[in-house]
Design a protein around this motif. Structure first.
Motif, PDB file in Angstrom:
ATOM      1  N   SER A  99       0.827  -1.216   0.000  1.00  0.00           N
ATOM      2  CA  SER A  99       0.000   0.000   0.000  1.00  0.00           C
ATOM      3  C   SER A  99       0.858   1.262   0.000  1.00  0.00           C
ATOM      4  O   SER A  99       0.456   2.285   0.554  1.00  0.00           O
ATOM      5  CB  SER A  99      -0.925  -0.004   1.218  1.00  0.00           C
ATOM      6  N   LEU A 100       2.035   1.180  -0.602  1.00  0.00           N
ATOM      7  CA  LEU A 100       2.898   2.357  -0.692  1.00  0.00           C
ATOM      8  C   LEU A 100       2.241   3.389  -1.603  1.00  0.00           C
ATOM      9  O   LEU A 100       1.852   3.076  -2.728  1.00  0.00           O
ATOM     10  CB  LEU A 100       4.272   1.963  -1.241  1.00  0.00           C
ATOM     11  N   ASN A 101       2.105   4.617  -1.103  1.00  0.00           N
ATOM     12  CA  ASN A 101       1.379   5.629  -1.875  1.00  0.00           C
ATOM     13  C   ASN A 101       2.270   6.766  -2.376  1.00  0.00           C
ATOM     14  O   ASN A 101       1.770   7.774  -2.848  1.00  0.00           O
ATOM     15  CB  ASN A 101       0.219   6.198  -1.045  1.00  0.00           C
ATOM     16  N   HIS A 102       3.586   6.615  -2.245  1.00  0.00           N
ATOM     17  CA  HIS A 102       4.520   7.600  -2.768  1.00  0.00           C
ATOM     18  C   HIS A 102       5.652   6.867  -3.484  1.00  0.00           C
ATOM     19  O   HIS A 102       5.913   5.689  -3.230  1.00  0.00           O
ATOM     20  CB  HIS A 102       5.119   8.469  -1.655  1.00  0.00           C
ATOM     21  N   THR A 103       6.330   7.572  -4.352  1.00  0.00           N
ATOM     22  CA  THR A 103       7.530   7.047  -5.006  1.00  0.00           C
ATOM     23  C   THR A 103       8.610   8.113  -4.952  1.00  0.00           C
ATOM     24  O   THR A 103       8.342   9.289  -5.194  1.00  0.00           O
ATOM     25  CB  THR A 103       7.250   6.681  -6.475  1.00  0.00           C
ATOM     26  N   VAL A 104       9.813   7.696  -4.620  1.00  0.00           N
ATOM     27  CA  VAL A 104      10.918   8.646  -4.544  1.00  0.00           C
ATOM     28  C   VAL A 104      12.159   8.000  -5.148  1.00  0.00           C
ATOM     29  O   VAL A 104      12.360   6.782  -5.041  1.00  0.00           O
ATOM     30  CB  VAL A 104      11.174   9.077  -3.079  1.00  0.00           C
ATOM     31  N   SER A 105      12.975   8.811  -5.808  1.00  0.00           N
ATOM     32  CA  SER A 105      14.174   8.303  -6.474  1.00  0.00           C
ATOM     33  C   SER A 105      15.417   8.743  -5.713  1.00  0.00           C
ATOM     34  O   SER A 105      15.594   9.933  -5.426  1.00  0.00           O
ATOM     35  CB  SER A 105      14.233   8.828  -7.915  1.00  0.00           C
ATOM     36  N   ILE A 106      16.265   7.771  -5.389  1.00  0.00           N
ATOM     37  CA  ILE A 106      17.509   8.045  -4.677  1.00  0.00           C
ATOM     38  C   ILE A 106      18.664   7.430  -5.456  1.00  0.00           C
ATOM     39  O   ILE A 106      18.611   6.252  -5.838  1.00  0.00           O
ATOM     40  CB  ILE A 106      17.463   7.496  -3.243  1.00  0.00           C
ATOM     41  N   ALA A 107      19.701   8.220  -5.702  1.00  0.00           N
ATOM     42  CA  ALA A 107      20.880   7.733  -6.425  1.00  0.00           C
ATOM     43  C   ALA A 107      21.841   7.062  -5.467  1.00  0.00           C
ATOM     44  O   ALA A 107      22.173   7.619  -4.414  1.00  0.00           O
ATOM     45  CB  ALA A 107      21.570   8.893  -7.144  1.00  0.00           C
ATOM     46  N   LEU A 108      22.266   5.873  -5.817  1.00  0.00           N
ATOM     47  CA  LEU A 108      23.328   5.196  -5.094  1.00  0.00           C
ATOM     48  C   LEU A 108      24.578   5.300  -5.964  1.00  0.00           C
ATOM     49  O   LEU A 108      24.667   4.648  -7.007  1.00  0.00           O
ATOM     50  CB  LEU A 108      22.965   3.746  -4.803  1.00  0.00           C
ATOM     51  N   VAL A 109      25.508   6.144  -5.553  1.00  0.00           N
ATOM     52  CA  VAL A 109      26.704   6.428  -6.346  1.00  0.00           C
ATOM     53  C   VAL A 109      27.864   5.617  -5.783  1.00  0.00           C
ATOM     54  O   VAL A 109      28.399   5.924  -4.721  1.00  0.00           O
ATOM     55  CB  VAL A 109      27.040   7.937  -6.316  1.00  0.00           C
ATOM     56  N   GLY A 110      28.233   4.543  -6.494  1.00  0.00           N
ATOM     57  CA  GLY A 110      29.268   3.652  -5.986  1.00  0.00           C
ATOM     58  C   GLY A 110      30.126   3.085  -7.088  1.00  0.00           C
ATOM     59  O   GLY A 110      29.930   3.351  -8.275  1.00  0.00           O
ATOM     60  N   LYS A 111      31.074   2.250  -6.677  1.00  0.00           N
ATOM     61  CA  LYS A 111      32.025   1.682  -7.638  1.00  0.00           C
ATOM     62  C   LYS A 111      31.726   0.217  -7.949  1.00  0.00           C
ATOM     63  O   LYS A 111      32.379  -0.371  -8.808  1.00  0.00           O
ATOM     64  CB  LYS A 111      33.449   1.819  -7.103  1.00  0.00           C
ATOM     65  N   GLY A 169      11.820   3.385   3.172  1.00  0.00           N
ATOM     66  CA  GLY A 169      10.627   3.617   2.370  1.00  0.00           C
ATOM     67  C   GLY A 169       9.377   3.099   3.052  1.00  0.00           C
ATOM     68  O   GLY A 169       8.331   3.757   3.041  1.00  0.00           O
ATOM     69  N   ILE A 170       9.470   1.921   3.674  1.00  0.00           N
ATOM     70  CA  ILE A 170       8.308   1.344   4.361  1.00  0.00           C
ATOM     71  C   ILE A 170       7.819   2.286   5.453  1.00  0.00           C
ATOM     72  O   ILE A 170       6.620   2.530   5.595  1.00  0.00           O
ATOM     73  CB  ILE A 170       8.669  -0.035   4.958  1.00  0.00           C
ATOM     74  N   SER A 171       8.745   2.847   6.226  1.00  0.00           N
ATOM     75  CA  SER A 171       8.345   3.727   7.332  1.00  0.00           C
ATOM     76  C   SER A 171       7.705   5.015   6.829  1.00  0.00           C
ATOM     77  O   SER A 171       6.948   5.667   7.556  1.00  0.00           O
ATOM     78  CB  SER A 171       9.549   4.054   8.213  1.00  0.00           C
ATOM     79  N   ASN A 172       8.015   5.391   5.580  1.00  0.00           N
ATOM     80  CA  ASN A 172       7.423   6.592   4.986  1.00  0.00           C
ATOM     81  C   ASN A 172       6.328   6.271   3.969  1.00  0.00           C
ATOM     82  O   ASN A 172       5.854   7.164   3.264  1.00  0.00           O
ATOM     83  CB  ASN A 172       8.515   7.415   4.304  1.00  0.00           C
TER      84      ASN A 172
END
Length: 537
Positions: free
Chosen positions: A287-299, A318-321
């Protein structure tokens, strides 16, 4: 009370999810009031995974007591919500190292040292633990690889001997096996599972339960066929189908009666489980009602398992939000000053994880600068914090050639230096600051608000730290050193008050995050990213 033992082995191919099956059983038994612990036995000859390439092996999971372990232990901890220790991950390397040390000391009295009985006895000694507990204790032990692997044979022989020693109803074997689906003929094939069981029987072992992994559903007729040819009751053939969410696995296996079957094999009562919080967490996932994009910048973006605890911790946040976190994988080797805006302008949060070596470092520094200058929510972990210091020193504090001695041993401004009592000649293995260490947070800081406490503890895995000679310069330039060791000697956490959410820690907080109890730094990052997205819209 005698400890009960559950051995989880694999058939046909590896990578079927033995660890998830084992962890799911652990969750289901713990939900019934049993005390559960878990172990992973890996056949490779490395002493531990600490020096193994993450692209080949995935992340190194670190326990509270500072043991570097296989990534499956992360799944164990996230599912059963117990802190594991040095006894929880055993490799062939550890087994042989222990035997060779005993041989050098003369512990074997001059006898010839052989696989049987010396290697198998050493393995069995790692099984035998916790028998002094008064409460009923169930040890779930996963053996890496498959039953057909040459390197796994000493472990399987040790299990055969061990089962005779502990007697009936004190141990059981679960085989996780693949049912391949042939699309051209629309058939599921049981022969590979039959072959795996035959191989086990040739070693004197008989699985008590078969967990059949399949991408398509199957009926009781196929279960009956597997049971007939593999010499087990049909009720002990359980299906394990592909799921949308990893954390559905315990609930799916509860529907298959995995815990009931295991308790019957072990001669235990099987009360109704309390899975209320787990059900609520899975329901939230749907029942997640939002979507957010986060960049994981790694090697190590070629293999996502290299950052699996980070990925899971972001999902927990994400679950908590009540938000689905879409991770944008960004190879730091491809980032520079010219393209960083294009690469990161579409995300609402940036995370730079841990790592070793100088590959891709410049790209990470570019990403950190972009986050700071554009007020994009940022979280830095271990190396991510060290590079946050380097970026701040160069671009804010005016120390233009600031660097870490890990990347530039001759730098005139080593803002990141070796840990005390370490130097460049140290061996790679076993020379890190490892395990759980206390940290004191600055009252009123962002970190303090997120944690809700000034006294915390996090797990570490690093060889370098902030050079205290530059602390005053950083503070004068506006950096907040919001977390230190209790003696104030080591910088543990920093934040930039000029940004809405810019925090970095020398620790690896992702290792302690749980799906039903997200880590505050990750929950905070996702919350800040959602606010950033709203502000843009």
């Amino acid at each position: 009370m005698a400890t009960k033992y559950v051995f989880v082995t694999g058939g046909v191919v590896s990578g079927l999810g033995k660890g998830i099956t084992a962890a799911s059983l652990g969750r289901l038994l713990k939900a019934r009031g049993y005390k559960v612990t878990m172990q992973k036995f890996d056949p490779y000859l490395n002493i531990d995974p600490g020096t193994m390439n993450p692209i080949q092996h995935g992340e190194v999971f670190v326990t509270d007591d500072g043991t570097e372990t296989d990534l499956d232990l992360g799944h164990y901890e996230r599912f059963i919500d117990e802190s594991l220790d040095k006894n929880s991950n055993v490799t062939s390397g550890k087994v042989y190292w222990s035997i060779l040390q005993k041989e050098r000391r003369g512990d074997f009295g001059g006898h010839t040292v052989q696989v049987i009985p010396h290697v198998t006895n050493e393995i069995k000694s790692r099984f035998y633990r916790n028998d002094t507990d008064e409460d009923m204790h169930i040890a779930i032990i996963e053996v890496g690889g498959t039953v057909g692997d040459i390197e796994s044979q000493p472990f399987l022989e040790a299990i055969r001997q061990f089962q005779h020693e502990v007697g009936p109803q004190n141990s059981m074997i679960i085989l996780v096996s693949l049912l391949p689906y042939l699309r051209c003929s629309q058939e599921l094939k049981t022969k590979p599972t039959q072959a795996a069981v035959k191989t086990m029987q040739g070693m004197g072992l008989q699985p008590d339960v078969i967990v059949a992994r399949s991408e398509v559903d199957f009926d009781d007729e196929l279960k009956d066929k597997i049971a007939l040819f593999c010499n087990i009751p049909a009720d002990n053939v359980l299906k394990n189908l592909d799921l949308k969410y990893l954390y559905e696995a315990p609930l799916a296996m509860e529907k298959e009666h995995l815990a009931q079957v295991a308790c019957k094999c072990l001669g235990l009562e099987c009360p109704e489980p309390d899975l209320t919080d787990w059900n609520e967490m899975v329901n939230t996932l749907y029942s997640l009602n939002h979507t957010v994009s986060i960049a994981l910048v790694g090697k190590y973006t070629q293999l996502h398992d290299a950052y699996i605890s980070v990925v899971e911790a972001l999902k927990h946040g994400g679950i908590s939000n009540k938000a689905e976190v879409n991770i944008k994988w960004v190879d730091s080797e491809t980032i520079n000053d010219e393209n960083v805006a294009k690469a990161l302008s579409d995300v609402d949060g940036i995370l730079v994880p841990g790592g070793f070596g100088d590959r891709g470092i410049d790209g990470m520094v570019c990403a950190i600068r972009y986050a700071r200058e554009n007020n994009v929510p940022f979280l830095g972990l271990c190396l991510g914090m060290q590079l946050s210091i380097v970026e701040f020193a160069r671009n804010v504090a005016g120390i233009h050639d600031a660097d870490s001695i890990e990347f530039n041993a001759g730098t005139q401004h080593p803002v990141i230096a070796f840990l005390p009592d370490h130097d460049a000649d140290d061996e790679l293995g076993g020379t890190l600051r490892l395990g759980s260490y206390p940290c004191t947070l600055k009252e009123g800081s962002l970190a303090h608000r997120l944690y809700g406490s000034c006294d915390i503890a996090e797990r570490h895995r690093h060889r370098y730290e902030v050079n205290n000679s530059f602390r005053e310069a950083f503070v004068n330039a506006g950096l907040c050193i919001c977390g230190t060791s209790p003696d104030n000697r080591i910088v543990e956490m920093i934040e930039n008050p000029s940004c809405d959410f810019f925090i970095a820690t020398q620790a690896h907080p992702e290792l302690k995050s749980r799906p039903n109890r997200p880590h505050p730094l990750f929950a905070g990052l996702v919350e800040a990213a959602l606010k950033h997205e709203e502000s843009k819209n």
